[in-house]
Design a protein around this motif. Structure first.
Motif, short mmCIF file in Angstrom:
data_model
loop_
_atom_site.label_atom_id
_atom_site.label_comp_id
_atom_site.label_asym_id
_atom_site.label_seq_id
_atom_site.Cartn_x
_atom_site.Cartn_y
_atom_site.Cartn_z
N SER A 16 8.19 -61.41 -6.59
CA SER A 16 6.89 -60.94 -6.07
C SER A 16 7.06 -60.23 -4.73
O SER A 16 8.09 -60.36 -4.07
N TRP A 17 5.99 -59.50 -4.34
CA TRP A 17 6.00 -58.87 -3.02
C TRP A 17 5.96 -59.94 -1.93
O TRP A 17 6.57 -59.79 -0.89
N GLU A 18 5.24 -61.02 -2.17
CA GLU A 18 5.18 -62.10 -1.19
C GLU A 18 6.58 -62.68 -0.94
O GLU A 18 6.97 -62.89 0.21
N ASP A 19 7.33 -62.91 -2.01
CA ASP A 19 8.70 -63.41 -1.85
C ASP A 19 9.57 -62.40 -1.10
O ASP A 19 10.42 -62.77 -0.31
N ALA A 20 9.34 -61.12 -1.36
CA ALA A 20 10.11 -60.08 -0.66
C ALA A 20 9.80 -60.10 0.84
O ALA A 20 10.70 -59.95 1.66
N ALA A 21 8.54 -60.32 1.20
CA ALA A 21 8.16 -60.41 2.62
C ALA A 21 8.80 -61.63 3.26
O ALA A 21 9.31 -61.56 4.39
N HIS A 22 8.81 -62.75 2.55
CA HIS A 22 9.47 -63.95 3.07
C HIS A 22 10.97 -63.71 3.27
O HIS A 22 11.56 -64.17 4.25
N GLU A 23 11.58 -62.99 2.35
CA GLU A 23 13.01 -62.68 2.45
C GLU A 23 13.29 -61.82 3.69
O GLU A 23 14.26 -62.06 4.42
N ALA A 24 12.44 -60.83 3.96
CA ALA A 24 12.62 -60.00 5.15
C ALA A 24 12.54 -60.87 6.41
O ALA A 24 13.36 -60.73 7.33
N PHE A 25 11.56 -61.77 6.45
CA PHE A 25 11.42 -62.66 7.59
C PHE A 25 12.64 -63.58 7.74
O PHE A 25 13.19 -63.73 8.83
N ARG A 26 13.08 -64.18 6.63
CA ARG A 26 14.24 -65.08 6.68
C ARG A 26 15.49 -64.36 7.19
O ARG A 26 16.23 -64.89 8.02
N GLU A 27 15.71 -63.16 6.69
CA GLU A 27 16.89 -62.40 7.12
C GLU A 27 16.80 -62.06 8.61
O GLU A 27 17.78 -62.19 9.34
N ALA A 28 15.63 -61.60 9.06
CA ALA A 28 15.47 -61.25 10.47
C ALA A 28 15.63 -62.48 11.36
O ALA A 28 16.25 -62.40 12.43
N SER A 29 15.11 -63.62 10.92
CA SER A 29 15.15 -64.81 11.77
C SER A 29 16.57 -65.37 11.95
O SER A 29 16.79 -66.19 12.83
N GLN A 30 17.53 -64.90 11.14
CA GLN A 30 18.91 -65.33 11.33
C GLN A 30 19.53 -64.74 12.59
O GLN A 30 20.47 -65.30 13.15
N SER A 31 19.03 -63.59 13.04
CA SER A 31 19.61 -62.96 14.22
C SER A 31 18.59 -62.66 15.32
O SER A 31 18.98 -62.21 16.40
N VAL A 32 17.32 -62.91 15.06
CA VAL A 32 16.27 -62.64 16.04
C VAL A 32 15.55 -63.94 16.36
O VAL A 32 15.10 -64.65 15.45
N ASP A 33 15.43 -64.24 17.66
CA ASP A 33 14.72 -65.45 18.09
C ASP A 33 13.26 -65.14 18.40
O ASP A 33 12.91 -64.02 18.78
N ASP A 34 12.42 -66.14 18.27
CA ASP A 34 11.02 -66.08 18.72
C ASP A 34 10.21 -64.97 18.06
O ASP A 34 9.43 -64.27 18.72
N ILE A 35 10.36 -64.78 16.76
CA ILE A 35 9.56 -63.77 16.06
C ILE A 35 8.09 -64.13 16.24
O ILE A 35 7.68 -65.26 16.01
N SER A 36 7.30 -63.14 16.68
CA SER A 36 5.89 -63.40 16.96
C SER A 36 4.96 -62.76 15.96
O SER A 36 3.76 -63.02 15.97
N GLY A 37 5.49 -61.91 15.07
CA GLY A 37 4.62 -61.29 14.08
C GLY A 37 5.40 -60.51 13.04
O GLY A 37 6.52 -60.06 13.28
N VAL A 38 4.80 -60.43 11.86
CA VAL A 38 5.36 -59.65 10.76
C VAL A 38 4.24 -58.79 10.19
O VAL A 38 3.17 -59.30 9.86
N ASN A 39 4.47 -57.50 10.12
CA ASN A 39 3.52 -56.57 9.53
C ASN A 39 4.17 -55.93 8.32
O ASN A 39 5.23 -55.32 8.43
N VAL A 40 3.55 -56.09 7.15
CA VAL A 40 4.08 -55.43 5.96
C VAL A 40 3.57 -53.99 5.99
O VAL A 40 2.37 -53.73 5.93
N GLU A 41 4.51 -53.08 6.13
CA GLU A 41 4.19 -51.67 6.30
C GLU A 41 4.12 -50.92 4.97
O GLU A 41 3.33 -50.01 4.80
#
Length: 67
Positions: A16-41
């Motif tokens: 699903s698109w929702e799972d794809a958005a979660h995957e983007a967040f999970r991947e980013a959070s491996q190298s980025v600290d303190d994520i404050s927002g996610v915008n699906v563009e």
């Protein structure tokens, strides 16, 4: 005032698109600290034989800039 940096990250899923958005967040959070927002563009998908075979989202991930 806090400066915020925004990066683009693509996520994919065969579910699903929702799972794809979660995957983007999970991947980013491996190298980025303190994520404050996610915008699906952008929401896209690959289609084969009349069926969606892969969901894709392009996200903007925001996080504070550390000084």
């Amino acid at each position: 005032m806090t400066a915020v940096k925004v990066i683009r990250v693509m996520g994919t899923s065969d579910e699903s698109w929702e799972d794809a958005a979660h995957e983007a967040f999970r991947e980013a959070s491996q190298s980025v600290d303190d994520i404050s927002g996610v915008n699906v563009e952008k929401w896209t998908a690959d289609v084969e034989d009349g069926e969606i075979i892969e969901y894709k989202v392009t996200t903007e991930i925001a996080f504070p800039v550390q000084h």
